[in-house]
Design an enzyme around this catalytic site. Structure first.
Site, PDB file in Angstrom:
ATOM      1  N   ALA A 113       0.468  -4.462  -4.747  1.00 36.38           N
ATOM      2  CA  ALA A 113       1.675  -4.218  -3.965  1.00 36.38           C
ATOM      3  C   ALA A 113       1.516  -2.975  -3.109  1.00 36.38           C
ATOM      4  O   ALA A 113       2.475  -2.290  -2.809  1.00 36.38           O
ATOM      5  CB  ALA A 113       2.877  -4.079  -4.892  1.00 36.38           C
ATOM      6  N   SER A 114       0.318  -2.692  -2.695  1.00 32.79           N
ATOM      7  CA  SER A 114       0.062  -1.529  -1.870  1.00 32.79           C
ATOM      8  C   SER A 114       0.859  -1.606  -0.581  1.00 32.79           C
ATOM      9  O   SER A 114       0.983  -2.659   0.023  1.00 32.79           O
ATOM     10  CB  SER A 114      -1.433  -1.441  -1.538  1.00 32.79           C
ATOM     11  OG  SER A 114      -1.659  -0.396  -0.637  1.00 32.79           O
ATOM     12  N   ARG A 115       1.373  -0.490  -0.161  1.00 31.01           N
ATOM     13  CA  ARG A 115       2.174  -0.460   1.054  1.00 31.01           C
ATOM     14  C   ARG A 115       1.436   0.189   2.219  1.00 31.01           C
ATOM     15  O   ARG A 115       2.029   0.575   3.196  1.00 31.01           O
ATOM     16  CB  ARG A 115       3.480   0.289   0.782  1.00 31.01           C
ATOM     17  CG  ARG A 115       4.376  -0.505  -0.136  1.00 31.01           C
ATOM     18  CD  ARG A 115       5.460   0.360  -0.734  1.00 31.01           C
ATOM     19  NE  ARG A 115       6.215  -0.388  -1.716  1.00 31.01           N
ATOM     20  CZ  ARG A 115       5.891  -0.507  -2.980  1.00 31.01           C
ATOM     21  NH1 ARG A 115       4.789   0.065  -3.423  1.00 31.01           N
ATOM     22  NH2 ARG A 115       6.625  -1.196  -3.821  1.00 31.01           N
TER      23      ARG A 115
END
Length: 104
Positions: A67-69
């Site tokens: 879920a890296s942004r």
């Protein structure tokens, strides 16, 4: 899917510890195996480990479920600045051209 080589292609899939990663992993495995690829599952691990293992295990593709942004551009941990190294630039270019199969 892959046009280079007649060998059976392999994909390595890693994920972080979020519960949704297990659902996404199952969908990816179904998709990759449906087109005749061998799938290697690592379980939860850091993102850089997937890149390292993909290369060291000579897989054709590495996938990290996270879920890296940060998006497509990679930042350094020390300064928070975007990296401009040739590999990152090649990745961004290939992503934009929809051609991720000739990066390494």
């Amino acid at each position: 899917m892959f046009k280079n080589g007649d060998h059976r292609h392999r994909v390595l899939i890693g994920k972080d510890t979020r519960l949704s990663g297990y659902m996404i992993e199952t969908a990816l495995v179904a998709g990759f195996t449906s087109v005749g690829m061998d799938v290697l599952l690592t379980g939860p691990m850091p993102t850089p480990a997937v890149a390292m293992l993909t290369r060291s295990m000579r897989a054709d593709l590495g996938v990290m479920i996270s879920a890296s942004r940060m998006g497509i551009r990679r930042k350094t941990r020390d300064t928070g600045e975007y990296l401009t190294d040739p590999l990152t630039q090649a990745l961004i270019y290939r992503f934009k051209m929809n051609d991720l199969f000739h990066i390494l």
